[in-house]
Write a protein that holds these residues in place. Structure first.
Motif, PDB file in Angstrom:
ATOM      1  N   PHE A  22       0.819  -1.208   0.000  1.00 39.15           N
ATOM      2  CA  PHE A  22       0.000   0.000   0.000  1.00 39.15           C
ATOM      3  C   PHE A  22       0.852   1.258   0.000  1.00 39.15           C
ATOM      4  O   PHE A  22       0.534   2.248  -0.651  1.00 39.15           O
ATOM      5  N   GLY A  23       1.971   1.210   0.717  1.00 31.43           N
ATOM      6  CA  GLY A  23       2.884   2.341   0.696  1.00 31.43           C
ATOM      7  C   GLY A  23       3.487   2.546  -0.682  1.00 31.43           C
ATOM      8  O   GLY A  23       3.626   3.680  -1.155  1.00 31.43           O
ATOM      9  N   HIS A  24       3.837   1.431  -1.331  1.00 33.28           N
ATOM     10  CA  HIS A  24       4.401   1.513  -2.680  1.00 33.28           C
ATOM     11  C   HIS A  24       3.377   2.079  -3.662  1.00 33.28           C
ATOM     12  O   HIS A  24       3.703   2.939  -4.494  1.00 33.28           O
ATOM     13  N   ALA A  25       2.123   1.619  -3.565  1.00 32.38           N
ATOM     14  CA  ALA A  25       1.078   2.131  -4.451  1.00 32.38           C
ATOM     15  C   ALA A  25       0.872   3.617  -4.255  1.00 32.38           C
ATOM     16  O   ALA A  25       0.698   4.378  -5.215  1.00 32.38           O
ATOM     17  N   PRO A  30       1.221   9.001  -8.136  1.00 27.39           N
ATOM     18  CA  PRO A  30       1.343  10.265  -8.869  1.00 27.39           C
ATOM     19  C   PRO A  30       2.043  10.102 -10.222  1.00 27.39           C
ATOM     20  O   PRO A  30       1.638  10.710 -11.217  1.00 27.39           O
ATOM     21  N   LEU A  31       3.102   9.284 -10.264  1.00 31.03           N
ATOM     22  CA  LEU A  31       3.812   9.053 -11.519  1.00 31.03           C
ATOM     23  C   LEU A  31       2.919   8.318 -12.509  1.00 31.03           C
ATOM     24  O   LEU A  31       2.846   8.678 -13.692  1.00 31.03           O
ATOM     25  N   PHE A  32       2.219   7.289 -12.040  1.00 35.46           N
ATOM     26  CA  PHE A  32       1.311   6.533 -12.903  1.00 35.46           C
ATOM     27  C   PHE A  32       0.226   7.449 -13.468  1.00 35.46           C
ATOM     28  O   PHE A  32      -0.069   7.436 -14.667  1.00 35.46           O
ATOM     29  N   VAL A  55      -8.091   0.810 -11.970  1.00 37.66           N
ATOM     30  CA  VAL A  55      -7.019   0.723 -10.990  1.00 37.66           C
ATOM     31  C   VAL A  55      -7.474   1.333  -9.668  1.00 37.66           C
ATOM     32  O   VAL A  55      -7.227   0.787  -8.587  1.00 37.66           O
ATOM     33  N   PHE A  56      -8.163   2.482  -9.742  1.00 38.58           N
ATOM     34  CA  PHE A  56      -8.665   3.105  -8.519  1.00 38.58           C
ATOM     35  C   PHE A  56      -9.659   2.188  -7.809  1.00 38.58           C
ATOM     36  O   PHE A  56      -9.670   2.084  -6.588  1.00 38.58           O
ATOM     37  N   ALA A  57     -10.531   1.545  -8.596  1.00 41.17           N
ATOM     38  CA  ALA A  57     -11.511   0.648  -7.996  1.00 41.17           C
ATOM     39  C   ALA A  57     -10.806  -0.512  -7.295  1.00 41.17           C
ATOM     40  O   ALA A  57     -11.181  -0.905  -6.189  1.00 41.17           O
ATOM     41  N   PHE A  58      -9.775  -1.044  -7.961  1.00 40.30           N
ATOM     42  CA  PHE A  58      -9.009  -2.138  -7.357  1.00 40.30           C
ATOM     43  C   PHE A  58      -8.301  -1.654  -6.105  1.00 40.30           C
ATOM     44  O   PHE A  58      -8.223  -2.376  -5.101  1.00 40.30           O
ATOM     45  N   ALA A  59      -7.795  -0.425  -6.170  1.00 42.67           N
ATOM     46  CA  ALA A  59      -7.141   0.144  -4.989  1.00 42.67           C
ATOM     47  C   ALA A  59      -8.110   0.246  -3.824  1.00 42.67           C
ATOM     48  O   ALA A  59      -7.734   0.050  -2.663  1.00 42.67           O
TER      49      ALA A  59
END
Length: 244
Positions: A22-25, A30-32, A55-59
């Protein structure tokens, strides 16, 4: 119950913690997002944003699964469902958004997710001023380090160079807007380019800017911010979702 599935889920969560998923995501998002934004206006790309939304939904699902409810921070969700567009607006009425909003509220408040949920629908957010009042009230309860989920379902519109906009019940399609301007005003708009610009300028004033919402949420100093949008980028037909 299902002890094997539960054991696998617990071990998976342990792995997530060990590799700091989660920290990595959070660090990479921002770069993604920056690179995804660069595809928005490319003529050969039908919907670069669609993948971003998935991706946001998966997050959001990872957030729900990976952050312990016992943590000190509070989880907040601001859920918007708009479907009751006016009869003469040129925008199709949508049945799903208000229902989706209530179902998401139920899901987030249950299953040990422990979200504090605000749901606003149709008349509650009848225009931009009402939306801003509701959002400010919601954000007033968010403290630094809390988690925030923002969800919008309804019609949307993309304006090149300005980003995505969420259409509230007072919005209109371009044809309806131009018709309501009257003959005198339309005579001055003697080209499609002028008509398009006039509509975009009006829409950017009365619709809700996605970037503005994200900026306001960030100003709350939330720890994790998840944005899920179920909306089209152009108000056409009966569609609700992304159109190519």
């Amino acid at each position: 119950g299902h002890p094997v599935a539960a054991a696998v889920a617990l071990e998976t969560q342990k792995i997530y913690d060990e590799i700091d998923m989660f920290g990595h995501a959070k660090r990479m998002s921002p770069l993604f997002d920056k690179h995804m934004q660069s595809f928005l206006d490319h003529p050969l790309v039908g919907e670069a944003m669609c993948f971003r939304r998935m991706v946001f939904a998966f997050a959001a699902l990872l957030l729900a699964a990976g952050v312990s409810p016992a943590s000190a921070r509070t989880r907040h969700a601001f859920i918007v469902g708009v479907g009751n567009y006016k009869d003469n607006s040129g925008l199709a009425k949508l049945l799903a958004p208000p229902n989706d909003a209530e179902q998401l509220k139920t899901a987030l408040e249950g299953r040990n997710l422990d979200f504090v949920v605000d749901v606003v629908k149709d008349d509650t957010v009848k225009d931009k001023a009402a939306f801003e009042v509701a959002l400010r009230k919601f954000l007033s309860r968010v403290r630094p380090g809390d988690d925030v989920l923002f969800y919008f379902s309804g019609h949307g519109y993309h304006i090149p160079g300005q980003g995505n906009f969420f259409l509230l019940p007072d919005a209109k399609g371009q044809a309806a807007y131009l018709k309501d301007l009257g003959n005198a005003a339309n005579r001055e708009l003697d080209s499609q380019e002028k008509r398009d610009k006039r509509y975009r300028d009006w829409l950017s004033e009365i619709a809700v800017s996605e970037s503005s919402v994200e900026s306001q949420v960030r100003s709350s100093q939330a720890n994790v911010i998840v944005v899920i949008i179920d909306a089209c980028r152009s108000p056409v037909g009966n569609a609700k979702g992304f159109v190519p």
